[in-house]
Scaffold this motif. Structure first.
Motif, mmCIF file in Angstrom:
data_model
loop_
_atom_site.group_PDB
_atom_site.id
_atom_site.type_symbol
_atom_site.label_atom_id
_atom_site.label_comp_id
_atom_site.label_asym_id
_atom_site.label_seq_id
_atom_site.Cartn_x
_atom_site.Cartn_y
_atom_site.Cartn_z
ATOM 1 N N PHE A 361 0.924 -1.197 -0.102
ATOM 2 C CA PHE A 361 0.043 -0.124 0.055
ATOM 3 C C PHE A 361 1.212 1.324 0.058
ATOM 4 O O PHE A 361 2.058 1.348 0.442
ATOM 5 N N ASP A 362 0.274 2.488 -0.417
ATOM 6 C CA ASP A 362 1.018 3.585 -0.436
ATOM 7 C C ASP A 362 0.633 4.239 0.969
ATOM 8 O O ASP A 362 0.430 3.788 2.030
ATOM 9 N N LYS A 364 -0.741 7.124 1.927
ATOM 10 C CA LYS A 364 -2.249 7.351 2.558
ATOM 11 C C LYS A 364 -3.074 6.294 2.985
ATOM 12 O O LYS A 364 -3.555 6.232 3.991
ATOM 13 N N TYR A 402 8.745 12.645 2.675
ATOM 14 C CA TYR A 402 8.266 11.932 1.398
ATOM 15 C C TYR A 402 7.975 12.629 0.439
ATOM 16 O O TYR A 402 7.838 13.966 0.619
ATOM 17 N N TYR A 403 7.732 12.067 -0.784
ATOM 18 C CA TYR A 403 7.649 12.974 -1.930
ATOM 19 C C TYR A 403 6.129 13.141 -2.270
ATOM 20 O O TYR A 403 5.524 14.090 -2.818
ATOM 21 N N SER A 404 5.231 11.975 -2.109
ATOM 22 C CA SER A 404 3.936 11.893 -2.612
ATOM 23 C C SER A 404 3.104 11.079 -1.633
ATOM 24 O O SER A 404 3.710 9.921 -1.396
ATOM 25 N N LEU A 405 2.065 11.462 -1.222
ATOM 26 C CA LEU A 405 1.131 10.342 -0.450
ATOM 27 C C LEU A 405 1.009 9.015 -1.147
ATOM 28 O O LEU A 405 0.461 8.135 -0.697
ATOM 29 N N TRP A 406 0.969 8.962 -2.633
ATOM 30 C CA TRP A 406 0.941 7.876 -3.091
ATOM 31 C C TRP A 406 1.917 6.663 -3.472
ATOM 32 O O TRP A 406 2.145 5.808 -4.001
ATOM 33 N N GLN A 407 3.253 7.468 -2.767
ATOM 34 C CA GLN A 407 4.333 6.499 -3.030
ATOM 35 C C GLN A 407 4.209 5.207 -1.962
ATOM 36 O O GLN A 407 3.550 5.183 -1.038
ATOM 37 N N SER A 408 4.845 4.130 -2.357
ATOM 38 C CA SER A 408 4.749 2.927 -1.505
ATOM 39 C C SER A 408 5.763 3.028 -0.194
ATOM 40 O O SER A 408 6.680 3.842 -0.171
#
Lengths: 513, 338
Positions: A361-362, A364, A402-408
């Motif tokens: 999961f990422d 978020k 972190y870079y993005s909420l959707w990163q693993s």
């Protein structure tokens, strides 16, 4: 101080270094993991390799073992230059290099004997010569001055015993250089001392040891020399006698640390969680303790003392046969984690990667997982935007990198992963936090951030129950420490009595109330 | 410090991750384009509708299997459930004279019950799902043959044929049904907490349990979904021939597995999309259709489908699909230094 390791210059000046790495640079696509690093290991030397996660420690050891191919640089083994094209793990093992990880590379269904000699079985007439193997195994154990049952499948053995088998395996393959990678991270004090003793024996035999650990006091206890890495750069090398822990920490994190443990509050509220006479067969018996709002309490004990089981029992995943649990003064029977969470408990497990997070999961999804019911549209649909918003808010508050909420979550550092596990329960508004070894395997800098977080939790009036093998950590953070010995509470220390000496003797079951 | 908008932009990496995520869609479009250009018989409206119609019920069955694979398990029993639904439905209607709606409700309940038994065996019996469902598969198969003595039951009312072969305008009814089912399941998987719990359980069972997800309920529900959706597909297949037949689903398990994996579902669980399964079903149907049009011996289809499954599984187990692409690692690294 500036030059490479000068340890043992007096005694073994004539000897050639076992490993010499010159101007090693390692580049991954877009990242320079190592930048012109030099490293020397002499025979009979234990060399501590320290630095934060991502500083390049494991990359360096992988360059030496051949798992990584360095971009530039030279590697010498016992004075002979190693041809880097075609250098591999297999080749380094042939040259006498062995790595021992904390994760076990043992076949759990095979006996210790089979594990030690796997791939090197003595044969007679095409069949395995068990008699010779048994004799050689006994010699090995005598040499290491250890007593481990080699005739049972290794999964019956204790963690420390498995590591002794790994060390024996390395010794029998006539290794000259041993890389011990975070070996002691899961060990208790007593077993660590035993490992140090074995390291001493190996050193006397003329082996060189590269010791990687996050526990800095170990560097002072068992290493002769040290090398500090920071962001892939070589910061300093030298003799451990010339340095103290404060200086070492400063070099590792690149700044001075004035206050290691935050100043904890002394004003506490109502009792949030109370446990009375909790008993579970073969794990713990008659455990009673309480924790108030805004308070941190610690559970100390050796491996097998029942700490993890106790925490799991409170969270509803370990069966209990007797005793009561009271939350805010009301007696509850906790059936499962779902129920525990509804009652305001949050559990931060010791195995972050397998129990704390869902690696597929990422960020978020991991953050909102226990709180999904809070974000409903028309009672049944999930509001993705609101979820993302709250995940963002809480993670920013915890200063997650972190870079993005959707990163693993898989590629985040241990400290950042742990922050997400804590964020999960903060978002869920949990009142009582059960922390099982919250700083296991994370680096010094990140540890302090976790300490700050625990402090922040208490400031918000949350209660924290903390399990840790690091006594210093418990002493620094906890108001009261319960010491478990073989499943029951041996001692309770607070105030003046909160010292290493008192706790260690209770841990070992020496003194009691 | 980045703002919320920056950190919440999905696919921050741009089109690249979008393409890797929807690879099967692009392959499908390419495949259709190639066949349309080369085969004049392929590009007719009739043929396209035919492909959609033939794929529809397999797709619905595959969507059931999708849930089981999503939680990291496997359901082998679907081939027998298809036979069971077909023969018992025909039996209820033809032999016992039940109204059609009642027979439908009854067989759906039976299929849900089988799914529940599968789930209970796996969750409480701690049986590997492969074995548990293999066992139920054989038991149901035995019961099917005992009930029917191996003979088909024909004589279903003509009106029931609409479910399998009816048209609404120029669109076959099964196609509409497939898209309606897919849309409902999409909403469930993407927009409800139950749906997302399937992904969580498949991704990491223990961590999900400790995060308060009712893993027992979710696991059993996945098998129930599989049973019920298989039953819907089986009713459609029965409606095409207007006869109950025990061996209706015997060769379907392989196709269903191929479709689910082809649709981008991870065999280890935790990853996959409902519409991926729909595209997977169409993909497979386009290939068999084109092979028929080219006059290739139908047995070659088995060979070709086998090869496709090998390729897809090889890709699935040898790539780590990840939203973070290599070009973004640099940015990540610099973000972590901060």
């Amino acid at each position: 101080m500036k030059s490479r390791s000068q340890a043992d210059t007096g005694a073994q000046a004539a000897a050639l270094p076992l490993v010499e790495l010159k101007n090693c640079t390692m580049e991954f696509p877009g990242v320079r993991a190592l930048d012109n690093v030099n490293f020397t290991l002499m025979p009979g030397e234990c060399h501590g390799l320290v630095g934060e996660n991502g500083a390049g420690k494991s990359t360096l050891s992988k360059c030496i073992t051949g798992e990584n191919h360095m971009t530039r640089g030279e590697l010498f083994m016992e004075g002979k230059k190693v041809r880097l094209s075609g250098y591999s793990i297999k080749e380094s093992q042939r040259l006498g290099l062995q790595v021992v990880h904390q994760e076990f590379q043992l076949m759990s269904e095979m006996t210790g004997l089979e594990n030690i000699f796997i791939g090197h079985y003595a044969r007679r007439g095409g069949l395995i010569d068990w008699k010779t193997l048994n004799r050689r195994a006994r010699e090995l154990m005598d040499f290491l001055q250890c007593d481990v049952d080699l005739n049972v499948p290794v999964h019956y053995l204790r963690t420390a015993e498995k590591q002794i088998i790994q060390l024996a395996k390395a010794v029998q393959s006539e290794s000259k250089v041993l890389i011990l990678d975070e070996l002691t991270a899961v060990l208790q004090e007593k077993d660590i001392l035993n490992i140090f003793r074995i390291i001493g024996i190996l050193k006397a035999k003329g082996m060189g040891i590269i010791y990687i650990s996050h526990r800095l006091n170990e560097i002072f206890e068992c290493c002769d020399s040290y090398t500090v890495l920071c962001d892939g750069r070589h910061i300093d090398s030298g003799n451990v006698r010339d340095i103290d822990q404060q200086k070492l920490i400063k070099m590792i994190i690149g700044r001075e640390l004035t206050q290691v443990y935050p100043k904890m509050g002394t004003q506490f509220g109502d009792t949030m969680l109370e446990v009375k006479g909790l008993t579970a067969p073969r794990a713990f018996r008659d455990i009673s303790f309480y924790v108030r709002s805004g308070e941190v309490i610690g559970l100390a004990g050796l491996v097998g003392a029942g700490k993890t089981e106790l925490v799991q029992a409170i969270f509803g995943t370990h069966p209990v046969t007797g005793g009561t649990i009271l939350i805010r003064g009301r007696e509850v029977k906790i059936k499962n984690p779902e129920h525990a969470i509804r009652l305001g408990l949050g559990y931060i497990p010791d195995e972050r990667r397998t129990l704390g997070l869902n690696m597929k999961f990422d960020i978020k999804e991991n953050t909102v997982l226990p709180s999904m019911s809070k974000f409903r549209k028309f009672k049944i649909f999930q509001d993705h935007r609101a979820e993302a918003r709250s995940a963002y808010d809480i993670n920013e508050k915890l200063e997650l990198s972190y870079y993005s909420l959707w990163q693993s979550v898989e590629k985040l550092s241990g400290g950042n992963q742990q922050k997400i596990v804590i964020a999960k329960w903060m978002l869920r508004n949990s009142e009582i936090f059960l922390l099982d070894e919250p700083t296991r395997g994370i680096d010094v800098g990140a540890k302090f951030e976790i300490y700050k977080l625990i402090h922040e939790l208490t400031r918000q009036g949350k209660s924290v129950v903390m399990v840790s093998p690091e006594l210093e950590e418990l002493i620094g953070l906890c108001n009261r420490i319960y010491i478990l010995y073989e499943g029951s509470i041996m001692d309770i220390v607070e105030g003046e009595r909160k010292t290493q000496e008192v706790i260690i003797s209770s841990l070992l079951g020496v003194n009691g109330k | 410090m980045n703002t919320f908008e920056e950190k919440a932009k999905r696919y921050g990496g741009g089109w690249r991750s979008f393409i890797t995520d929807w690879m099967i869609l692009f392959l499908f479009v390419a495949l259709v384009a190639i066949f349309s250009l080369t085969l004049s018989t392929f590009r007719t409206t009739d043929n396209i509708m035919n492909i959609l119609r033939q794929a529809a019920f397999t797709a619905i069955i595959a969507m059931g299997e999708f849930f089981v694979i999503l939680i990291g398990q496997m359901d082998m029993s679907i081939s027998s459930i298809i036979g069971m639904v077909s023969i018992f439905f025909a039996g209820f209607v033809v032999k016992m004279g039940m109204p059609i709606w009642m027979a439908i409700v009854l067989v759906l309940a039976m299929a849900a019950l089988i799914g529940m038994i599968n789930g209970i065996l796996v969750v409480y019996g701690k049986m590997p799902s492969f074995i548990a469902t293999l066992v139920t598969m054989n038991i149901i198969k035995g019961l099917n043959y005992l009930y029917s003595r191996g003979l088909p039951i024909s004589g279903l009312p003509d009106g029931f044929n609409f479910l399998g072969s009816g048209y609404v305008g120029i669109v076959p009814f099964p196609v509409i049904l497939m898209f309606v089912v897919a849309a409902i399941l999409f909403v469930i998987t993407a927009h409800t907490s139950v749906g997302r719990s399937f992904y969580a359980v498949g991704g990491n069972l223990e961590a999900s349990k400790l995060s308060g997800i009712n893993v027992v309920f979710i696991s059993i529900l996945a098998f129930v979904f599989s049973g019920v959706l298989t039953a819907i597909g089986a009713l459609g297949l029965t409606a095409k021939t207007l006869a109950g037949n025990v061996s209706l689903g015997e060769n379907l398990l392989f196709d269903v597995m191929t479709i689910v994996v082809l649709g981008g579902t991870s065999l280890t669980g935790g990853r996959g999309r409902v519409f991926g399964v729909v595209i997977g079903a169409l993909f497979l149907q386009v290939i068999s259709n084109a092979m028929v049009l080219m006059g290739i011996n139908t047995y070659w289809q088995w060979v070709v489908k086998g090869i496709i499954l090998i390729i897809v599984v090889l890709i699935d187990s040898n790539t780590k699909r990840d939203i973070v692409t290599t070009s973004r690692k640099t940015k990540l690294a610099s973000a972590e230094e901060k």
